[in-house]
Scaffold this motif. Sequence first.
Motif, PDB file in Angstrom:
ATOM      1  N   LEU A 131       0.831  -1.202   0.000  1.00  0.00           N
ATOM      2  CA  LEU A 131       0.000   0.000   0.000  1.00  0.00           C
ATOM      3  C   LEU A 131       0.866   1.253   0.000  1.00  0.00           C
ATOM      4  CD1 LEU A 131      -2.834   1.235   0.187  1.00  0.00           C
ATOM      5  CD2 LEU A 131      -2.685   1.031   2.667  1.00  0.00           C
ATOM      6  N   PHE A 132       1.933   1.220   0.775  1.00  0.00           N
ATOM      7  CA  PHE A 132       2.831   2.368   0.868  1.00  0.00           C
ATOM      8  C   PHE A 132       3.485   2.645  -0.487  1.00  0.00           C
ATOM      9  CE2 PHE A 132       6.609   4.738   1.919  1.00  0.00           C
ATOM     10  CZ  PHE A 132       6.181   5.579   2.943  1.00  0.00           C
ATOM     11  N   LYS A 133       3.892   1.594  -1.153  1.00  0.00           N
ATOM     12  CA  LYS A 133       4.550   1.731  -2.446  1.00  0.00           C
ATOM     13  C   LYS A 133       3.649   2.446  -3.453  1.00  0.00           C
ATOM     14  CE  LYS A 133       6.348  -1.208  -6.183  1.00  0.00           C
ATOM     15  NZ  LYS A 133       6.561  -2.623  -6.578  1.00  0.00           N
ATOM     16  N   THR A 134       2.326   2.172  -3.378  1.00  0.00           N
ATOM     17  CA  THR A 134       1.383   2.722  -4.346  1.00  0.00           C
ATOM     18  C   THR A 134       0.959   4.150  -4.023  1.00  0.00           C
ATOM     19  OG1 THR A 134       0.545   0.495  -4.745  1.00  0.00           O
ATOM     20  CG2 THR A 134      -0.830   2.325  -5.489  1.00  0.00           C
ATOM     21  N   LEU A 135       0.680   4.434  -2.741  1.00  0.00           N
ATOM     22  CA  LEU A 135       0.042   5.706  -2.396  1.00  0.00           C
ATOM     23  C   LEU A 135       0.891   6.671  -1.566  1.00  0.00           C
ATOM     24  CD1 LEU A 135      -3.592   4.555  -1.525  1.00  0.00           C
ATOM     25  CD2 LEU A 135      -2.765   5.585  -3.645  1.00  0.00           C
ATOM     26  N   PHE A 136       1.952   6.187  -0.949  1.00  0.00           N
ATOM     27  CA  PHE A 136       2.644   7.042   0.013  1.00  0.00           C
ATOM     28  C   PHE A 136       4.140   7.197  -0.220  1.00  0.00           C
ATOM     29  CE2 PHE A 136      -0.768   4.757   2.485  1.00  0.00           C
ATOM     30  CZ  PHE A 136      -1.700   5.774   2.359  1.00  0.00           C
ATOM     31  N   SER A 137       4.704   6.529  -1.205  1.00  0.00           N
ATOM     32  CA  SER A 137       6.145   6.618  -1.403  1.00  0.00           C
ATOM     33  C   SER A 137       6.566   7.992  -1.910  1.00  0.00           C
ATOM     34  CB  SER A 137       6.627   5.530  -2.372  1.00  0.00           C
ATOM     35  OG  SER A 137       5.959   5.653  -3.615  1.00  0.00           O
ATOM     36  N   GLY A 138       5.676   8.668  -2.641  1.00  0.00           N
ATOM     37  CA  GLY A 138       5.922  10.049  -3.049  1.00  0.00           C
ATOM     38  C   GLY A 138       5.187  10.977  -2.098  1.00  0.00           C
ATOM     39  N   LYS A 139       4.397  11.902  -2.657  1.00  0.00           N
ATOM     40  CA  LYS A 139       3.548  12.753  -1.817  1.00  0.00           C
ATOM     41  C   LYS A 139       2.396  11.902  -1.304  1.00  0.00           C
ATOM     42  CE  LYS A 139       0.820  17.008  -1.792  1.00  0.00           C
ATOM     43  NZ  LYS A 139      -0.334  16.388  -1.109  1.00  0.00           N
ATOM     44  N   PRO A 140       2.225  11.784   0.018  1.00  0.00           N
ATOM     45  CA  PRO A 140       1.160  10.937   0.558  1.00  0.00           C
ATOM     46  C   PRO A 140      -0.225  11.377   0.082  1.00  0.00           C
ATOM     47  CG  PRO A 140       2.686  11.560   2.279  1.00  0.00           C
ATOM     48  CD  PRO A 140       3.022  12.398   1.085  1.00  0.00           C
ATOM     49  N   GLN A 141      -1.074  10.401  -0.228  1.00  0.00           N
ATOM     50  CA  GLN A 141      -2.422  10.666  -0.689  1.00  0.00           C
ATOM     51  C   GLN A 141      -3.427  10.474   0.450  1.00  0.00           C
ATOM     52  OE1 GLN A 141      -2.742  11.793  -3.879  1.00  0.00           O
ATOM     53  NE2 GLN A 141      -0.509  11.611  -3.932  1.00  0.00           N
ATOM     54  N   SER A 142      -4.459  11.315   0.452  1.00  0.00           N
ATOM     55  CA  SER A 142      -5.525  11.190   1.445  1.00  0.00           C
ATOM     56  C   SER A 142      -6.245   9.861   1.230  1.00  0.00           C
ATOM     57  CB  SER A 142      -6.494  12.364   1.282  1.00  0.00           C
ATOM     58  OG  SER A 142      -7.626  12.191   2.101  1.00  0.00           O
ATOM     59  N   THR A 143      -6.178   8.979   2.224  1.00  0.00           N
ATOM     60  CA  THR A 143      -6.624   7.593   2.024  1.00  0.00           C
ATOM     61  C   THR A 143      -7.414   7.080   3.228  1.00  0.00           C
ATOM     62  OG1 THR A 143      -4.647   7.153   0.689  1.00  0.00           O
ATOM     63  CG2 THR A 143      -5.848   5.237   1.534  1.00  0.00           C
ATOM     64  N   LEU A 144      -8.502   6.352   2.931  1.00  0.00           N
ATOM     65  CA  LEU A 144      -9.280   5.682   3.973  1.00  0.00           C
ATOM     66  C   LEU A 144      -9.152   4.176   3.778  1.00  0.00           C
ATOM     67  CD1 LEU A 144     -11.273   6.043   6.359  1.00  0.00           C
ATOM     68  CD2 LEU A 144     -13.117   5.767   4.704  1.00  0.00           C
ATOM     69  N   ILE A 145      -8.631   3.502   4.797  1.00  0.00           N
ATOM     70  CA  ILE A 145      -8.531   2.045   4.797  1.00  0.00           C
ATOM     71  C   ILE A 145      -9.802   1.500   5.442  1.00  0.00           C
ATOM     72  CG2 ILE A 145      -7.188   0.067   5.583  1.00  0.00           C
ATOM     73  CD1 ILE A 145      -4.773   1.987   5.846  1.00  0.00           C
ATOM     74  N   PHE A 146     -10.511   0.621   4.739  1.00  0.00           N
ATOM     75  CA  PHE A 146     -11.767   0.124   5.305  1.00  0.00           C
ATOM     76  C   PHE A 146     -11.867  -1.399   5.202  1.00  0.00           C
ATOM     77  CE2 PHE A 146     -12.813   0.583   0.830  1.00  0.00           C
ATOM     78  CZ  PHE A 146     -13.752  -0.407   0.572  1.00  0.00           C
ATOM     79  N   SER A 147     -12.614  -1.956   6.147  1.00  0.00           N
ATOM     80  CA  SER A 147     -12.891  -3.389   6.171  1.00  0.00           C
ATOM     81  C   SER A 147     -13.845  -3.646   7.327  1.00  0.00           C
ATOM     82  CB  SER A 147     -11.599  -4.195   6.386  1.00  0.00           C
ATOM     83  OG  SER A 147     -11.159  -4.108   7.734  1.00  0.00           O
ATOM     84  N   LYS A 148     -14.329  -4.854   7.425  1.00  0.00           N
ATOM     85  CA  LYS A 148     -15.074  -5.230   8.618  1.00  0.00           C
ATOM     86  C   LYS A 148     -14.085  -5.306   9.785  1.00  0.00           C
ATOM     87  CE  LYS A 148     -14.779 -10.240   7.852  1.00  0.00           C
ATOM     88  NZ  LYS A 148     -15.556 -11.490   7.661  1.00  0.00           N
TER      89      LYS A 148
END
Length: 298
Positions: A131-148
């Motif tokens: 997940l970090f490699k995709t969304l946070f390795s550069g400028k961090p993206q506003s992200t919501l992690i969801f699951s049960k």
Amino acid sequence: MSLSFLPAEVLSAVSHLNYNKLSEIRLRKGQPVIVEYCGRYVYLGGSGVAAGAKDGIAVAEVTPVLNAATGGCVYGFTEQMKNGFITVGHGVRIGVAGEYVTENGAVTTIKNVTSLNIRIPHDIKGCADSLFKTLFSGKPQSTLIFSKPGMGKTTMLRDIARKLSPRMNVLIFDERGEIAALDGYGEGFDLGTVDVVRCYSKLGAISSAIRAMKPDVIVTDELYGEEDLKAVQYAADCSVTVIASSHITDREKLKKTPFEYFAEIKSLGGKPVIYDKNFNSYCDCRADDGAGSIPFGE
């Protein structure tokens, strides 16, 4: 992490298990103890996993366990009890079932306790690599992690905060005392160089902390109501990136939240599936080359 508040027989039995594979301990008055172990619910016996209920350890009363977990001061956890759980040392969350006392439609406390669900926190370095490699390795993206519940969202938030901390100001809003899990001496999980705000309400605290601490990124867990979303929107309006988690899985509701990306965890320790704001598939981390994949329990 200390589970010393458990009855001696239960504590001894749990010591035979691998803590990295232990997620929950369920105590029910007069019933055999059940644990979630290796992703399955099994009975707890004297030497670990029992073959069946008849070989399991039973707990006659659960109120003494709750008293021990709170240091004999359950009333000091009144505000938390309104939400049906308390958080004790090192981020151990204890769900409480019994007689819910209400006033004007809201829970004020819980009495005549009959069940406890003790959730075991984990700190698994590398679990958020994909997940970090995709969304946070550069400028961090506003992200919501969801699951049960129980899929490892908070564990993933810990790893993300730790990875971001060397290069930017990371502020953790630890409303339930679970992400950093600091004790009275400031000791908790090793999250690198981060600032931690412990609070009961995100909305009031976030506006103050943004002014005081000037964070680049805010990491927080379990967003649910309108006030939580207003707090996230306030941070976004201040150009602060928010990385959070939620139990909400309704995609239409999630689309209305102020996040640019969503990451869905479908299984314990599984790699998340990433979507953009409109829930178009952005990246399925399960389909990458596997780098950085560290299944829970290993």
